[in-house]
Design a protein around this motif. Structure first.
Motif, PDB file in Angstrom:
ATOM      1  N   ILE A  18     -31.233  23.583  64.684  1.00  0.00           N
ATOM      2  CA  ILE A  18     -30.395  22.375  64.759  1.00  0.00           C
ATOM      3  C   ILE A  18     -31.129  21.203  64.109  1.00  0.00           C
ATOM      4  O   ILE A  18     -32.367  21.218  64.072  1.00  0.00           O
ATOM      5  CB  ILE A  18     -29.942  22.005  66.198  1.00  0.00           C
ATOM      6  CG1 ILE A  18     -31.124  21.714  67.094  1.00  0.00           C
ATOM      7  CG2 ILE A  18     -29.053  23.038  66.795  1.00  0.00           C
ATOM      8  CD1 ILE A  18     -30.714  20.816  68.229  1.00  0.00           C
ATOM      9  N   VAL A  57     -23.704  22.976  71.629  1.00  0.00           N
ATOM     10  CA  VAL A  57     -24.875  22.149  71.291  1.00  0.00           C
ATOM     11  C   VAL A  57     -24.827  20.800  72.017  1.00  0.00           C
ATOM     12  O   VAL A  57     -25.825  20.358  72.589  1.00  0.00           O
ATOM     13  CB  VAL A  57     -24.979  21.910  69.757  1.00  0.00           C
ATOM     14  CG1 VAL A  57     -26.175  21.015  69.439  1.00  0.00           C
ATOM     15  CG2 VAL A  57     -25.094  23.231  69.004  1.00  0.00           C
ATOM     16  N   PHE A  58     -23.647  20.164  72.012  1.00  0.00           N
ATOM     17  CA  PHE A  58     -23.602  18.765  72.466  1.00  0.00           C
ATOM     18  C   PHE A  58     -23.212  18.553  73.922  1.00  0.00           C
ATOM     19  O   PHE A  58     -23.840  17.757  74.625  1.00  0.00           O
ATOM     20  CB  PHE A  58     -22.654  17.950  71.570  1.00  0.00           C
ATOM     21  CG  PHE A  58     -23.264  17.650  70.233  1.00  0.00           C
ATOM     22  CD1 PHE A  58     -24.112  16.565  70.075  1.00  0.00           C
ATOM     23  CD2 PHE A  58     -23.029  18.475  69.144  1.00  0.00           C
ATOM     24  CE1 PHE A  58     -24.703  16.289  68.854  1.00  0.00           C
ATOM     25  CE2 PHE A  58     -23.618  18.214  67.914  1.00  0.00           C
ATOM     26  CZ  PHE A  58     -24.451  17.135  67.761  1.00  0.00           C
ATOM     27  N   GLN A 112     -28.624  14.810  79.620  1.00  0.00           N
ATOM     28  CA  GLN A 112     -29.451  13.688  79.148  1.00  0.00           C
ATOM     29  C   GLN A 112     -28.907  12.327  79.601  1.00  0.00           C
ATOM     30  O   GLN A 112     -29.667  11.399  79.822  1.00  0.00           O
ATOM     31  CB  GLN A 112     -29.533  13.756  77.616  1.00  0.00           C
ATOM     32  CG  GLN A 112     -30.090  12.542  76.922  1.00  0.00           C
ATOM     33  CD  GLN A 112     -31.584  12.367  77.173  1.00  0.00           C
ATOM     34  OE1 GLN A 112     -32.252  13.272  77.671  1.00  0.00           O
ATOM     35  NE2 GLN A 112     -32.094  11.193  76.860  1.00  0.00           N
ATOM     36  N   TYR A 157     -34.307   5.160  77.402  1.00  0.00           N
ATOM     37  CA  TYR A 157     -33.136   5.135  76.516  1.00  0.00           C
ATOM     38  C   TYR A 157     -32.136   4.102  77.013  1.00  0.00           C
ATOM     39  O   TYR A 157     -31.619   4.231  78.123  1.00  0.00           O
ATOM     40  CB  TYR A 157     -32.418   6.494  76.527  1.00  0.00           C
ATOM     41  CG  TYR A 157     -33.235   7.639  76.006  1.00  0.00           C
ATOM     42  CD1 TYR A 157     -33.238   7.938  74.650  1.00  0.00           C
ATOM     43  CD2 TYR A 157     -33.974   8.436  76.870  1.00  0.00           C
ATOM     44  CE1 TYR A 157     -33.974   9.005  74.160  1.00  0.00           C
ATOM     45  CE2 TYR A 157     -34.717   9.505  76.391  1.00  0.00           C
ATOM     46  CZ  TYR A 157     -34.708   9.789  75.040  1.00  0.00           C
ATOM     47  OH  TYR A 157     -35.434  10.845  74.558  1.00  0.00           O
ATOM     48  N   TYR A 178     -25.934  19.416  76.811  1.00  0.00           N
ATOM     49  CA  TYR A 178     -27.183  18.673  76.598  1.00  0.00           C
ATOM     50  C   TYR A 178     -26.936  17.190  76.896  1.00  0.00           C
ATOM     51  O   TYR A 178     -27.716  16.527  77.577  1.00  0.00           O
ATOM     52  CB  TYR A 178     -27.658  18.861  75.156  1.00  0.00           C
ATOM     53  CG  TYR A 178     -29.035  18.288  74.874  1.00  0.00           C
ATOM     54  CD1 TYR A 178     -30.148  19.105  74.781  1.00  0.00           C
ATOM     55  CD2 TYR A 178     -29.227  16.908  74.703  1.00  0.00           C
ATOM     56  CE1 TYR A 178     -31.415  18.590  74.526  1.00  0.00           C
ATOM     57  CE2 TYR A 178     -30.484  16.376  74.446  1.00  0.00           C
ATOM     58  CZ  TYR A 178     -31.569  17.217  74.345  1.00  0.00           C
ATOM     59  OH  TYR A 178     -32.825  16.702  74.106  1.00  0.00           O
TER      60      TYR A 178
HETATM   61  N1  UDP Z   1     -27.948  16.069  71.389  1.00  0.00           N
HETATM   62  C1  UDP Z   1     -27.305  17.144  71.941  1.00  0.00           C
HETATM   63  N2  UDP Z   1     -27.838  18.378  71.818  1.00  0.00           N
HETATM   64  C2  UDP Z   1     -29.007  18.599  71.176  1.00  0.00           C
HETATM   65  C3  UDP Z   1     -29.678  17.495  70.600  1.00  0.00           C
HETATM   66  C4  UDP Z   1     -29.129  16.235  70.737  1.00  0.00           C
HETATM   67  O1  UDP Z   1     -26.255  16.976  72.565  1.00  0.00           O
HETATM   68  O2  UDP Z   1     -29.462  19.758  71.107  1.00  0.00           O
HETATM   69  C5  UDP Z   1     -27.325  14.718  71.551  1.00  0.00           C
HETATM   70  C6  UDP Z   1     -27.681  14.124  72.916  1.00  0.00           C
HETATM   71  O3  UDP Z   1     -26.614  13.315  73.348  1.00  0.00           O
HETATM   72  C7  UDP Z   1     -28.898  13.299  72.576  1.00  0.00           C
HETATM   73  C8  UDP Z   1     -28.493  12.736  71.225  1.00  0.00           C
HETATM   74  O4  UDP Z   1     -27.808  13.824  70.580  1.00  0.00           O
HETATM   75  O5  UDP Z   1     -29.140  12.298  73.540  1.00  0.00           O
HETATM   76  C9  UDP Z   1     -29.625  12.259  70.354  1.00  0.00           C
HETATM   77  O6  UDP Z   1     -30.566  13.287  70.200  1.00  0.00           O
HETATM   78  P1  UDP Z   1     -32.068  13.007  69.682  1.00  0.00           P
HETATM   79  O7  UDP Z   1     -32.717  14.329  69.450  1.00  0.00           O
HETATM   80  O8  UDP Z   1     -32.009  12.056  68.563  1.00  0.00           O
HETATM   81  O9  UDP Z   1     -32.710  12.309  70.951  1.00  0.00           O
HETATM   82  P2  UDP Z   1     -34.221  11.801  71.202  1.00  0.00           P
HETATM   83  O10 UDP Z   1     -35.129  12.711  70.425  1.00  0.00           O
HETATM   84  O11 UDP Z   1     -34.238  10.377  70.790  1.00  0.00           O
HETATM   85  O12 UDP Z   1     -34.354  11.999  72.674  1.00  0.00           O
END
Ligand code: UDP
Length: 382
Positions: free
Chosen positions: A104, A161-162, A169, A326, A165
């Motif tokens: 991803i 994927v989304f 989060q 965040y 997660y």
């Molecule tokens: N996200 C997701 N699945 C993943 C990776 C990211 O749903 O496997 C979404 C999730 O909402 C996350 C956002 O995309 O908070 C941003 O991801 P990023 O990896 O940029 O977050 P960071 O590394 O800043 O924690």
């Protein structure tokens, strides 16, 4: 404490917070304006949430979770390279989808990771027919597709994927309940690029982030004090300027209410193994309570017969209990932020910046860019 550091002629600047934002603005004021700067941090270390340290196995641990530097800004990259060198690490993330470790952001290779070949070929053809090669499509845009095959793919990516997660989060919130820019950070890639970031410059500082920030702060005009908290009453002290990089609601004693942030916690495990997962970060969108596992030794390709991993759990932020990480940006929190911002404008020598201060989901390069912009404003006398 702070009273003893002010001079009667109001020639000294104060920077609150020794993360990237604070260190960079202090450096510019000290270096380019040749003025005195006092930098304070309430923590006992510098570098804010990019703080790292070597553990007993010689592995560099990112205490507040993985930090991967990436930028397209030439000026930010050049600035940092004056204070430390970077390796050529390019971040790649795997996500466990249906028990398979897949690449991803979702890209053309991911089709072949998770689908039977014949289906992957059909979907690849459809993608290339409907989108420009090398384009990046946020999942919420991609879901608007009219084509049945692509709609199936969009639903698959959204669900696998989304959705889960993001719920883990963001405290139960689905992607569409958040600002669109959050899920757009990880767009669908119409390419075979398996990297997490496509920026021109990427890497990890070879001597660590803490050393890099220490070098940025190392100037004859800068005095650094850790374990020093800044309070609202200190705004009255006659500093020439005050640069505040902490949370703005905390500065004003949560007068209008608490700005929402998400926090995270880490569970560390050490294994007698060369490698636990052969990758720095593996996401677990649909399994377990943690969001991802970090294996730190890969960032600097450190050699050790042991390895340390950190399982990352997302939690509610509670002032005084854990750290804000965040910002939860929505219409309501933006309005609350604006109330605090208005309050801050009553102090003519006060400048607010940083991820916490600006209440913006900045990456490290954006935080540095913002410090450059604040400095430019000062130089131009705005
Ligand atoms: N996200 C997701 N699945 C993943 C990776 C990211 O749903 O496997 C979404 C999730 O909402 C996350 C956002 O995309 O908070 C941003 O991801 P990023 O990896 O940029 O977050 P960071 O590394 O800043 O924690």
């Amino acid at each position: 404490m702070l009273e003893q550091l002010v001079s009667l002629d109001q020639s000294i600047n104060l920077v609150v917070g020794a993360g990237f934002s604070g260190a960079v603005i202090a450096n510019l004021i000290a270096n380019e304006l040749n003025e005195q700067v006092v930098v304070i941090d309430k923590k006992s270390h510098i570098a804010g949430n990019s703080y790292d340290f070597k553990d007993e196995n010689g592995i560099t641990i990112h205490k507040y979770g993985s930090h991967i530097f990436h930028t397209n800004y030439d000026d930010v990259w050049q600035f940092l390279n004056n204070y430390g060198s970077f390796n050529t690490y390019m971040h790649r993330v795997l996500a466990v989808i249906d028990g398979i470790k897949a690449s991803i952001p979702f890209n053309i290779n991911t089709l072949y990771d998770v689908f039977p070949n014949s289906l992957a070929i059909r979907l690849e053809e459809k993608l290339l027919k409907n989108f420009e090669y090398n384009s990046k499509i946020p999942i919420m845009e991609f879901q608007k597709t009219a084509d049945d095959d692509l709609k199936f793919l969009a639903d698959f990516i959204y669900n696998k994927v989304f959705l889960n997660y993001t719920k883990k989060q963001w405290g139960g919130a689905a992607p569409e309940m958040l600002d669109g820019s959050v899920s757009a950070r990880v767009p669908v890639l119409i390419s075979k690029d398996t990297r997490y970031f496509q920026d021109k410059y990427q890497g990890i500082p070879v001597n660590g982030y803490t050393k890099l920030v220490e070098n940025i702060l190392n100037h004859k005009n800068i005095k650094l004090l850790t374990d020093v908290k800044f309070l609202k009453d200190d705004l009255r002290l006659p500093f020439k300027r005050i640069f505040y990089t902490g949370a703005i609601d905390e500065l004003f004693n949560y007068e209008y209410g608490i700005l929402p942030f998400r926090s995270v916690s880490f569970k560390y495990e050490t294994y007698d193994l060369e490698s636990y997962q052969n990758n720095t970060v593996v996401n677990y969108p649909n399994n377990y309570d943690f969001t991802r596992i970090h294996e730190y030794k890969h960032y600097l390709r450190e050699k050790s017969s042991k390895t340390v991993i950190a399982k990352e759990f997302s939690t509610d932020f509670k002032p005084g209990v854990n750290e804000p990480y965040y910002p939860v940006v929505n219409d309501e929190s933006k309005r609350l932020y604006e109330c605090y911002k208005k309050l801050s404008l009553e102090y003519k020598n006060l400048y607010i910046l940083g991820r916490l201060g600006d209440f913006k989901y900045y990456d490290m390069d954006k935080a540095i860019r913002r410090a450059f912009e604040v400095f430019d404003m000062i130089k131009k006398g705005i």
